[in-house]
Design an enzyme around this catalytic site. Structure first.
Site, PDB file in Angstrom:
ATOM      1  N   TYR A 207      -9.563 -99.033 -23.619  1.00  0.00           N
ATOM      2  CA  TYR A 207      -8.983 -98.581 -22.357  1.00  0.00           C
ATOM      3  C   TYR A 207      -9.478 -99.319 -21.122  1.00  0.00           C
ATOM      4  O   TYR A 207      -9.085 -98.977 -20.009  1.00  0.00           O
ATOM      5  CB  TYR A 207      -9.251 -97.082 -22.176  1.00  0.00           C
ATOM      6  CG  TYR A 207      -8.623 -96.233 -23.242  1.00  0.00           C
ATOM      7  CD1 TYR A 207      -7.249 -96.122 -23.366  1.00  0.00           C
ATOM      8  CD2 TYR A 207      -9.415 -95.541 -24.155  1.00  0.00           C
ATOM      9  CE1 TYR A 207      -6.674 -95.351 -24.364  1.00  0.00           C
ATOM     10  CE2 TYR A 207      -8.849 -94.757 -25.151  1.00  0.00           C
ATOM     11  CZ  TYR A 207      -7.474 -94.673 -25.247  1.00  0.00           C
ATOM     12  OH  TYR A 207      -6.916 -93.915 -26.230  1.00  0.00           O
ATOM     13  N   SER A 275     -11.890 -89.439 -28.895  1.00  0.00           N
ATOM     14  CA  SER A 275     -10.525 -89.869 -29.163  1.00  0.00           C
ATOM     15  C   SER A 275     -10.542 -91.210 -29.902  1.00  0.00           C
ATOM     16  O   SER A 275     -11.174 -91.341 -30.945  1.00  0.00           O
ATOM     17  CB  SER A 275      -9.739 -89.933 -27.853  1.00  0.00           C
ATOM     18  OG  SER A 275      -8.361 -90.073 -28.098  1.00  0.00           O
ATOM     19  N   TYR A 276      -9.858 -92.235 -29.378  1.00  0.00           N
ATOM     20  CA  TYR A 276      -9.825 -93.527 -30.054  1.00  0.00           C
ATOM     21  C   TYR A 276     -11.238 -94.092 -30.209  1.00  0.00           C
ATOM     22  O   TYR A 276     -11.563 -94.734 -31.215  1.00  0.00           O
ATOM     23  CB  TYR A 276      -8.949 -94.500 -29.279  1.00  0.00           C
ATOM     24  CG  TYR A 276      -8.577 -95.764 -30.040  1.00  0.00           C
ATOM     25  CD1 TYR A 276      -7.338 -95.866 -30.669  1.00  0.00           C
ATOM     26  CD2 TYR A 276      -9.448 -96.835 -30.135  1.00  0.00           C
ATOM     27  CE1 TYR A 276      -6.989 -97.017 -31.374  1.00  0.00           C
ATOM     28  CE2 TYR A 276      -9.110 -97.982 -30.830  1.00  0.00           C
ATOM     29  CZ  TYR A 276      -7.877 -98.071 -31.452  1.00  0.00           C
ATOM     30  OH  TYR A 276      -7.539 -99.207 -32.157  1.00  0.00           O
ATOM     31  N   TRP A 323       0.839 -92.406 -25.058  1.00  0.00           N
ATOM     32  CA  TRP A 323      -0.243 -93.315 -25.428  1.00  0.00           C
ATOM     33  C   TRP A 323       0.279 -94.722 -25.706  1.00  0.00           C
ATOM     34  O   TRP A 323      -0.340 -95.713 -25.324  1.00  0.00           O
ATOM     35  CB  TRP A 323      -0.971 -92.767 -26.655  1.00  0.00           C
ATOM     36  CG  TRP A 323      -2.234 -93.509 -26.991  1.00  0.00           C
ATOM     37  CD1 TRP A 323      -3.461 -93.328 -26.432  1.00  0.00           C
ATOM     38  CD2 TRP A 323      -2.381 -94.567 -27.956  1.00  0.00           C
ATOM     39  NE1 TRP A 323      -4.368 -94.192 -26.997  1.00  0.00           N
ATOM     40  CE2 TRP A 323      -3.735 -94.962 -27.925  1.00  0.00           C
ATOM     41  CE3 TRP A 323      -1.508 -95.204 -28.829  1.00  0.00           C
ATOM     42  CZ2 TRP A 323      -4.234 -95.968 -28.759  1.00  0.00           C
ATOM     43  CZ3 TRP A 323      -2.008 -96.211 -29.650  1.00  0.00           C
ATOM     44  CH2 TRP A 323      -3.352 -96.592 -29.612  1.00  0.00           C
ATOM     45  N   ASP A 415      -6.969 -79.121 -27.781  1.00  0.00           N
ATOM     46  CA  ASP A 415      -6.884 -80.569 -27.985  1.00  0.00           C
ATOM     47  C   ASP A 415      -5.870 -80.875 -29.075  1.00  0.00           C
ATOM     48  O   ASP A 415      -5.803 -80.169 -30.095  1.00  0.00           O
ATOM     49  CB  ASP A 415      -8.256 -81.114 -28.380  1.00  0.00           C
ATOM     50  CG  ASP A 415      -8.201 -82.603 -28.678  1.00  0.00           C
ATOM     51  OD1 ASP A 415      -7.582 -83.330 -27.885  1.00  0.00           O
ATOM     52  OD2 ASP A 415      -8.753 -83.031 -29.707  1.00  0.00           O
ATOM     53  N   HIS A 439      -7.568 -82.296 -24.156  1.00  0.00           N
ATOM     54  CA  HIS A 439      -7.953 -83.673 -24.448  1.00  0.00           C
ATOM     55  C   HIS A 439      -8.379 -84.422 -23.193  1.00  0.00           C
ATOM     56  O   HIS A 439      -9.305 -85.243 -23.239  1.00  0.00           O
ATOM     57  CB  HIS A 439      -6.795 -84.411 -25.119  1.00  0.00           C
ATOM     58  CG  HIS A 439      -7.206 -85.678 -25.812  1.00  0.00           C
ATOM     59  ND1 HIS A 439      -7.932 -85.679 -26.982  1.00  0.00           N
ATOM     60  CD2 HIS A 439      -7.005 -86.986 -25.501  1.00  0.00           C
ATOM     61  CE1 HIS A 439      -8.165 -86.931 -27.369  1.00  0.00           C
ATOM     62  NE2 HIS A 439      -7.611 -87.743 -26.483  1.00  0.00           N
TER      63      HIS A 439
END
Length: 694
Positions: A207, A275-276, A323, A415, A439
């Site tokens: 990101y 998350s990622y 996303w 989430d 989230h």
């Protein structure tokens, strides 16, 4: 000496802003009960709740100061102190030592330093010592604003002192880290300037640099770690092409090897992320790199098909679109920064992507869904609705049976990856923490339209400190720690799911009653679903372009629709705690070749509000049958006087794509393919709730 305070007053300032030439050491005279004052002219108003301070001067004289907070129109907070010396005419004191960005707790300290080294003590503290209440000191409105702050001891008592020497840090930005295929990834390395060698905390992100600002770098350094913040390939300052999830295991493995080869490294690495970023950590762990010791994984899926891009067979349209568009934009920016012919070609790609970025609501209605433009991986995601070789290949990068290091899991009740985090915990073990979080707001006190109180924040359970302790191998916290909504308290448990929870069926009656008592008989309830007019997504575990449409939301507008069936209990006479997995078993039929069935658990308040708790979906390719809808899990106390409700329908858009009713893949359906679907729900259907005895 008589220490009665000066007269209190309220100050209204002229609405003129002229701070440029202000000198706070100049004379200031405030007229009591209105009028004007001589001194700086400021735009704003003095907030109520001034505090009186006794100031002991170097020459032994004593003055009574009143401190006010000024809030200017631009949101800044300044502080005004007026003073009167008991012996002689009034005069102005120096400003307090810390003027800007003062924590609210500084209203209450027993000793406050002045710029010239003198000390000030709050008269409220003297009053407390004398058993007096409400005669001096902090005004009651300020007390109500800060009910949890406890005044420290009186002047003269031992003051807390932190034995914390300064920490010198060496920082290297854009440090090159070569991968096995020759691609160079880059990141920032933060490490103590002295001592060593050190273990390293590795965080990897797709990101960009902004993500790193939320990483607890300073606490990690203070805990003895070096910190490595790396950009995934094709992102930030790293070379290469970003391919979602495909390279993170190997790149993480190679980065850990690079770290352990540095002269400042002690050969040990831990990873953390959300998350990622958490997925990057788990994928790296699955490669079993030498040196990796522990992982903290927060809010991350367990599989790239089930629970990420598809839920119950339905495509997670809203989150995939949001996303995917973000990652497409970041990829184009990365290409443009590299320059050359590729940078010039990025302009045309931006032209296709901008309408999607600008209006995701309209983009979500594109038919066929597979034709949404601008996202490089879109046709891969929509073109593989079943778990086929495409998804199995990705799954090989996240093999839980290959992960050997301890993992701590953090989840949120609202989430979108709650199911994934719970499944990661089931497969890998390790501590589990679940808060009432979404989230995009992990660790916050509220979600959607509900505020669960100050205590719901992650800081109240010292989550960050516990995570660092876990990574150091020093965690002594509970096996499971959950926030129980409704009661709004944290609770420790021995395991998840709770062994003492009793699975209880609530039956869907033909008259709309939801009850533990089975229905005697009854005709099915019916509704008509038109894919051209789907039920709008209103709250839930979401990652949509609208960040306010998330978590618990009032469902009354949704429930007025003719294509939403509601089943509701009688008013509860006692609290009912639901903690654990929630499912709906639905016997239903449709006139179409296939359809979707959705379910939503709702808490109905005495005032009529219908606040969503959790929801789920299942996609069918048959016209009738008994279907299981997974609503994942919750911990919700339905209070006495409330009612429990479940909604049944056939769409939740744009959280999920629309089922056209053709029986063929939904991503291929055009406008002409949409079929009106006549639905029947039979009364032997039921909601299964894990009831915790109280």
């Amino acid at each position: 000496m008589n220490l009665e305070p000066l007269a209190r007053f309220h100050v209204e300032l002229d609405p003129i802003l002229d701070l440029g030439a202000t000198h706070w050491g100049n004379r200031r005279v405030v007229t009591i009960a209105g009028g004007s004052f001589d001194g700086p002219r400021l735009s704003g108003r003095v907030l109520p709740g001034g505090a009186d301070w006794q100031v002991v001067h170097a020459d032994g004289t004593i003055s009574i100061d009143t401190r006010y907070t000024l809030r200017t129109h631009d949101g800044a907070h300044l502080y005004i102190t007026t003073s009167g010396v008991r012996h002689g005419p009034p005069e102005m004191l120096d400003r307090l030592a810390s003027v800007e960005d003062v924590d609210p707790a500084e209203y209450f300290p027993a000793v406050l330093p002045l710029r010239d080294g003198r000390r000030a003590v709050s008269l409220a503290q003297q009053d407390a010592a004398r058993g007096l209440r409400g005669t001096r000191g902090v005004r009651r409105p300020l007390r109500r604003l800060h009910p949890h702050l406890t005044p420290p001891p009186l002047l003269g008592a031992a003051m807390p002192k932190l034995d914390r020497p300064p920490l010198s840090v060496v920082v290297e930005h854009d440090a090159p880290m070569p991968m096995r295929d020759g691609t160079v990834l880059r990141g920032s390395v933060h490490r103590p300037a002295d001592g060593g060698p050190f273990p390293a905390l590795l965080v990897r992100t797709p990101y960009g640099e902004q993500t790193f600002r939320s990483v607890p770098v300073i606490p990690a350094l203070q805990a003895g770690f070096a910190v490595v913040l790396q950009h995934c390939r094709g992102r930030g300052s790293s070379d290469g092409e970003f391919r979602p999830w495909r390279d993170e295991g190997a790149d993480g493995h190679d980065t850990i090897a690079w770290i352990t080869g540095q002269p400042w490294s002690n050969g040990e690495v831990v990873m953390s992320g959300m998350s990622y970023l958490a997925g990057c950590a788990l994928q790296a762990a699955a490669t079993r790199p030498p040196g990796l010791k522990a992982v903290v994984a927060q809010m991350t899926p367990h599989d790239f098909h089930d629970g990420l891009k598809y839920h119950g067979g339905a495509f997670a349209l809203g989150s995939a679109l949001n996303w995917g568009a973000l990652q497409a934009m970041l990829g184009l920016l990365h290409v443009m920064e590299a320059g050359g012919e590729a940078g010039e070609d990025a302009g045309a790609a931006f032209g296709a992507l901008l309408p999607v970025l600008g209006d995701q609501g309209t983009a979500a209605r594109t038919l066929p869904v597979r034709d949404i433009p601008g996202i490089p991986w879109w046709r891969d995601w929509t073109g593989h609705p079943e778990r086929d070789a495409y998804w199995e290949d990705l799954a090989e990068t996240l093999r839980h049976d290959r992960i050997e290091v301890p993992v701590m899991h953090v989840a949120g009740w609202f989430d979108l990856f709650l199911a994934g985090t719970l499944e990661n915990h089931r497969r890998l073990g390790g501590p589990l923490v679940i808060g009432p979080w979404t989230h995009l707001a992990p660790g916050a006190s509220g979600a959607g339209r509900l505020d669960f109180g100050f205590g719901a924040q992650a800081a109240t359970i010292r989550l960050e400190q516990r995570q660092l302790g876990f990574l150091k191998g020093e965690d002594t916290g509970p096996a499971v720690q959950i926030f129980v909504m409704g009661d709004d308290v944290w609770r420790e448990e021995e395991s998840w799911p709770l062994a003492r929870a009793v699975e209880t069926r609530y039956h869907l009656h033909a008259d709309g009653l939801l009850s533990p008592a089975p229905p005697a008989s009854g005709d099915p309830r019916t509704f008509v679903f038109d894919p051209r007019d789907p039920v709008p997504t209103t709250g839930g575990p979401l990652l949509l372009a609208d960040p306010t449409n998330v978590g618990p939301q009032d469902q009354r507008d949704v429930e007025r629709r003719p294509d939403v069936l509601c089943y509701t209990t009688e008013e509860l006479t006692a609290d009912v705690e639901v903690t654990g997995p929630v499912t709906v078993t639905l016997r239903a039929a449709t006139s179409a070749a296939g359809t979707d069935w959705t379910a939503k658990l709702v808490d109905v308040y005495p005032d009529g509000r219908a606040m969503s708790v959790i929801d789920g979906i299942t996609r069918t390719s048959t016209s009738s049958g008994t279907y299981l809808i997974d609503l994942v899990a919750t911990s919700q106390v339905f209070k006495a006087g409330h009612r429990i409700r479940v909604e049944i329908s056939s769409s939740n858009f744009p959280r999920f794509d629309r089922n056209p009713g053709t029986g063929r893949p939904a991503a291929e359906a055009g406008e002409a393919d949409l079929v009106v679907q006549r639905q029947r729900v039979f009364p032997d259907s039921f909601l299964t709730l894990p009831i915790v005895p109280r």
